[in-house]
Write an enzyme that holds these catalytic residues in place. Sequence first.
Site, PDB file in Angstrom:
ATOM      1  N   LYS A 156       0.823  -1.207   0.000  1.00  0.00           N
ATOM      2  CA  LYS A 156       0.000   0.000   0.000  1.00  0.00           C
ATOM      3  C   LYS A 156       0.867   1.271   0.000  1.00  0.00           C
ATOM      4  O   LYS A 156       2.087   1.195   0.106  1.00  0.00           O
ATOM      5  CB  LYS A 156      -0.940  -0.025   1.211  1.00  0.00           C
ATOM      6  CG  LYS A 156      -1.912  -1.212   1.184  1.00  0.00           C
ATOM      7  CD  LYS A 156      -2.812  -1.179  -0.037  1.00  0.00           C
ATOM      8  CE  LYS A 156      -3.971  -2.147   0.025  1.00  0.00           C
ATOM      9  NZ  LYS A 156      -3.596  -3.568  -0.072  1.00  0.00           N
TER      10      LYS A 156
HETATM   11  C1  LIG Z   1      -9.638  -2.909  -1.397  1.00  0.00           C
HETATM   12  C2  LIG Z   1      -9.046  -3.566  -0.194  1.00  0.00           C
HETATM   13  N1  LIG Z   1      -9.806  -3.718   0.899  1.00  0.00           N
HETATM   14  C3  LIG Z   1      -9.327  -4.279   2.022  1.00  0.00           C
HETATM   15  C4  LIG Z   1      -8.038  -4.748   2.097  1.00  0.00           C
HETATM   16  C5  LIG Z   1      -7.571  -5.425   3.346  1.00  0.00           C
HETATM   17  O1  LIG Z   1      -6.463  -4.820   3.917  1.00  0.00           O
HETATM   18  P1  LIG Z   1      -5.379  -5.698   4.719  1.00  0.00           P
HETATM   19  O2  LIG Z   1      -4.579  -6.464   3.737  1.00  0.00           O
HETATM   20  O3  LIG Z   1      -4.571  -4.650   5.447  1.00  0.00           O
HETATM   21  O4  LIG Z   1      -6.129  -6.570   5.657  1.00  0.00           O
HETATM   22  C6  LIG Z   1      -7.211  -4.614   0.989  1.00  0.00           C
HETATM   23  C7  LIG Z   1      -5.795  -5.061   1.054  1.00  0.00           C
HETATM   24  O5  LIG Z   1      -5.259  -5.734   0.280  1.00  0.00           O
HETATM   25  C8  LIG Z   1      -7.721  -4.013  -0.188  1.00  0.00           C
HETATM   26  O6  LIG Z   1      -6.960  -3.876  -1.268  1.00  0.00           O
END
Ligand SMILES: Cc1ncc(COP(=O)(O)O)c(C=O)c1O
Length: 404
Positions: A184
Amino acid sequence: MSENFLPFAKPAIDQATIDEVVACLQSGWITTGPRTQQFEQELATYLNSPHALCLNSGTAGLHVALLCLNLQPGDEVITTPFTFVATLNTIVHAGGKPVLVDIDPYTYNIDVNQIENAITSRTRAIVPVHFTGLPVDCDAIYAIANKHQLTVVEDCAHAIGAQYKRKTLGSFGHLQVFSFHPNKNMTTGEGGLVTCRNSEWAERISCLRFHGISKPAFDRFTKKGNQHYEVIAPGFKYNMMDLQAAIGLHQLKSLDNFIIKRTALAQRYLKAFANWPQWELPQIPQYEHRHAWHLFAPLINPEKAGMDRDTFMQRMKEENIGTGLHYAAIHLHPYYKNTFGFKAGDFPRTEDVANRIVSLPLFPTMTNEEQNHVIRTIAKIFNHPLSTESNSLDFLSPINQEIL
Ligand SMILES: Cc1ncc(COP(=O)(O)O)c(C=O)c1O
């Protein structure tokens, strides 16, 4: 990973970050504690939000944000089929039924014009995703939410630092959830964040993220703390560690520069690929916004490219260049098909885009030479003449690497 493999994403970790992690390790306090508190305060300031609550992932953040809605069996939550599975999985975990709305043909964000058609007497919330870091039309979405008394939980996983009409995402609206996964725009290794303006929700999230215990855990182990605590809900183990916050503190300082660099790289790709028949390039909407450029994700025109997206990705890999697939259409995953009855053809725009999209390498420390190499390699794979003067990319001005 081979030495000269160029990944599609890479975190930018500076010496100050490494020093902070070492200092944290040496401090005797590595789990949730003073660094997490400081990180939360700095995030609240940066995002201009009264409540900034860190967690150990964005997924955890979505889960507890959705739990604030007290969904009852049969309650519906509207979202997009073009997202990471965490968006939908957490709706299910929070007791909701995901109701899907197809994407806008240009931005690939949820199609605001179709949302009202999906609203029923059971609809409780809308979960828009700011896909690739491009803000959704927040005014339009909040107008629908206000009209139908719905809560908006914004999936901002791609979008920290993005702005809608000069307002940073997180500084307005209901609930926003960010991710600090290593790919990210800023990272804590793994990690997440929820922002909101409602104090009751903030308290609920604070409690749920640590076993449902009513007081912050780390107070218990300090001089001012008390070993006694009360459990007021069956909460989760979703707290962020100080070790993670140590990384985040320095990432946040660099975030704006990361976005400037990402934007410059995206502009260079757009310029390099302008008028290539093999690509459909990302489009930007009319409303004022700052794109966070988490991803640069064009669509392949298979007829013009002479290959489909998966073949292209394979060819890139053979050239030692990584690409990403964001995302396969969620409604076609077996669990969602079998549980909610979704089928091929339900969301034609999502299906088309999901079949043709590919994320090209984009990360803050990417050099001009690395990006030129990617562009030249794609020209070779597509058999596309780069310019009349040899293989020149001179028309692309170099990015000032001093930005970082
Ligand atoms: C659109 C979206 N929502 C939620 C998430 C979830 O985040 P995390 O990987 O920090 O749990 C991601 C991460 O890849 C994402 O790209």
